[in-house]
Design an enzyme around this catalytic site. Structure first.
Site, mmCIF file in Angstrom:
data_model
loop_
_atom_site.group_PDB
_atom_site.id
_atom_site.type_symbol
_atom_site.label_atom_id
_atom_site.label_comp_id
_atom_site.label_asym_id
_atom_site.label_seq_id
_atom_site.Cartn_x
_atom_site.Cartn_y
_atom_site.Cartn_z
ATOM 1 N N ASN A 1 0.852 -1.184 0.000
ATOM 2 C CA ASN A 1 0.000 0.000 0.000
ATOM 3 C C ASN A 1 0.891 1.238 0.000
ATOM 4 O O ASN A 1 1.044 1.929 1.002
ATOM 5 C CB ASN A 1 -0.928 -0.027 1.219
ATOM 6 C CG ASN A 1 -1.906 -1.181 1.137
ATOM 7 O OD1 ASN A 1 -2.234 -1.665 0.070
ATOM 8 N ND2 ASN A 1 -2.375 -1.641 2.280
ATOM 9 N N THR B 1 0.736 4.216 -1.093
ATOM 10 C CA THR B 1 0.206 5.514 -0.677
ATOM 11 C C THR B 1 0.210 5.654 0.843
ATOM 12 O O THR B 1 0.468 6.729 1.378
ATOM 13 C CB THR B 1 -1.215 5.692 -1.215
ATOM 14 O OG1 THR B 1 -1.993 4.540 -0.862
ATOM 15 C CG2 THR B 1 -1.215 5.802 -2.724
ATOM 16 N N ASP B 2 -0.092 4.572 1.558
ATOM 17 C CA ASP B 2 -0.081 4.594 3.029
ATOM 18 C C ASP B 2 1.293 4.903 3.577
ATOM 19 O O ASP B 2 1.443 5.630 4.560
ATOM 20 C CB ASP B 2 -0.507 3.222 3.584
ATOM 21 C CG ASP B 2 -2.021 3.083 3.684
ATOM 22 O OD1 ASP B 2 -2.725 4.024 3.299
ATOM 23 O OD2 ASP B 2 -2.483 2.034 4.144
ATOM 24 N N HIS B 3 2.306 4.321 2.982
ATOM 25 C CA HIS B 3 3.640 4.363 3.559
ATOM 26 C C HIS B 3 4.414 5.627 3.217
ATOM 27 O O HIS B 3 5.307 6.026 3.969
ATOM 28 C CB HIS B 3 4.455 3.155 3.085
ATOM 29 C CG HIS B 3 3.951 1.853 3.593
ATOM 30 N ND1 HIS B 3 2.991 1.127 2.944
ATOM 31 C CD2 HIS B 3 4.250 1.158 4.715
ATOM 32 C CE1 HIS B 3 2.739 0.028 3.629
ATOM 33 N NE2 HIS B 3 3.483 0.026 4.707
#
Length: 409
Positions: free
Chosen positions: A175, A177-179
């Site tokens: 993911n 975008t999360d990181h």
């Protein structure tokens, strides 16, 4: 000596309602910079990552064995507060009064259900920085939609290009975008708001749309369409501005190397390391345009060469000659990487359930106020009593009563 150095955000208190991905990563960095982060969850609504693997010894029972949760939540204190209970808000209000930052990444409207939206919170503490990190922002027709990084990867266009022509997209592998994107923009917004508060004495809202954050960090496809009406196709392992650009087999078991050549100087350097083979001098490989047009055959030639060599030797040789290259590490390779170990990137902290546990530090180095890894991720509610009695001025009798009423659970 390190213990005597100041912390960059010492004295800053964070009321942390965030969970799962982007929010906890952002507050993790704040904690490493010295902020006191108070994470709020409960047995009735724990952070979802507590149930996500990998688990210590492969045992996923309970809420305290998740390596995923542990990695994102060190340097925090945890209190168990069931926000669905009518008396929970009063506890949250006391914490908000003591806080500099309040952060959540719930869907739009959740904080308002607890009467803790911005209009409520600014009356409680007009100096507070109020951070929301909803999936698609706090306005618009899809503002109430919820989702995770895999959804964002798809929505922002990353997934569509992460595939080979004619095949189903395989995605970014994590993911992404999360990181990277959402927490980075959130941290920048928080720092800007804290600086502004020094001038005005007042807090403000920071509304992060995780979708807009993702798109702004991957603009190529959008710009191509806006400028020329072009929809960029699948990238596979390639790059539109590089050739060769890919992952190639090397000598050994499940061993590969990534090589990227972006200009003619790098191409000449690569040819030199390869020993200037006859095929590399052919016209169809003489320019970037030619190499892109004959990329499949180019990659076959490159791999015929790389598969006879060890990846570590080859990486060093290429880098020393100015060619961008990197071993394809698995987790073990990354943890044992000499460069990362010498830079002190990895830290081991003692967790009360799973024991000595590996954490990665935030990738920031400050010369005067070094980031610190001081405590492992908290057990659910581990610091409830100490925070309520030590920070929020509750008596032990009041805390016991809230526990009995299942406000603190």
């Amino acid at each position: 000596m390190l213990q005597n150095l100041r912390k960059a955000l010492e004295g800053i208190v964070v009321c942390d309602f965030s969970w799962v991905g982007a929010g906890p990563i952002a507050t993790n960095v704040l904690g490493q910079c010295g902020a006191e982060v108070i994470k709020i969850e409960s047995k009735n609504r724990p952070d979802l990552l507590r149930t996500g693997g990998p688990f210590k010894d492969g045992i996923g029972e309970g809420l305290e064995r998740s390596g995923y949760f542990a990695n994102r939540n060190p340097n925090k204190k945890g209190i168990a507060l069931d926000m669905s209970h009518p008396k929970a808000r009063a506890v949250a209000v006391r914490l908000i009064k003591k806080s500099d930052i309040i952060i959540n990444n719930f869907r739009v409207g959740q904080m308002e259900k607890w009467n803790l939206g911005w209009e409520d919170v600014k009356k409680i503490n007009p100096r507070i920085i109020y951070v929301t990190m909803s999936l698609q922002g706090d306005s618009g027709p899809q503002k109430s939609y919820m989702g995770f990084g895999v959804n964002l990867n798809a929505l922002c266009g990353l997934t569509a290009r992460a595939c080979f022509p004619g095949e189903r997209p395989f995605g970014t592998g994590t993911n992404y975008t999360d990181h990277v994107m959402a927490p980075s923009h959130t941290l920048f917004g928080i720092m800007a708001a804290l600086i502004d508060r020094e001038k005005t004495g007042k807090g403000q809202t920071i509304a992060i749309s995780q979708l807009k954050s993702a798109i702004s960090m991957a603009p190529t496809s959008v710009m191509a369409y806006a400028a020329n009406g072009d929809t960029l196709g699948p990238m596979g392992l390639g790059d539109s501005d590089a050739a060769p650009h890919g992952v190639y087999t090397t000598l050994g078991y499940r061993s590969w190397i990534a090589i990227a050549v972006f200009d003619e100087n790098e191409w000449r350097a690569l040819k030199k390391v390869m020993g200037n083979p006859v095929w590399a001098e052919e016209q169809r490989f003489s320019s970037m345009k030619d190499r892109k047009e004959n990329e499949e055959e180019l990659n076959e030639h490159i791999e015929e060469w790389t598969k006879t060599l060890y990846s570590d030797w080859l990486m060093n040789e290429l880098l020393q000659n100015g060619v961008k290259a990197g071993i394809v590490n698995d987790a073990r390779g990354a943890v044992e990487d000499e460069h990362l170990r010498k830079r002190g990137f990895w830290s081991y902290l003692d967790h009360p359930v799973v024991g000595n546990t590996l954490y990665n530090r935030a990738p920031i180095r400050l010369s005067k106020t070094p980031l610190r890894m001081e405590s492992a991720a908290p057990l659910l509610g581990q610091h409830t009593t100490s925070v309520l009695t030590g920070m929020l001025d509750y008596t032990h009798e009041e805390v016991n009563s809230l526990v009995e009423e299942k406000v603190l659970i």
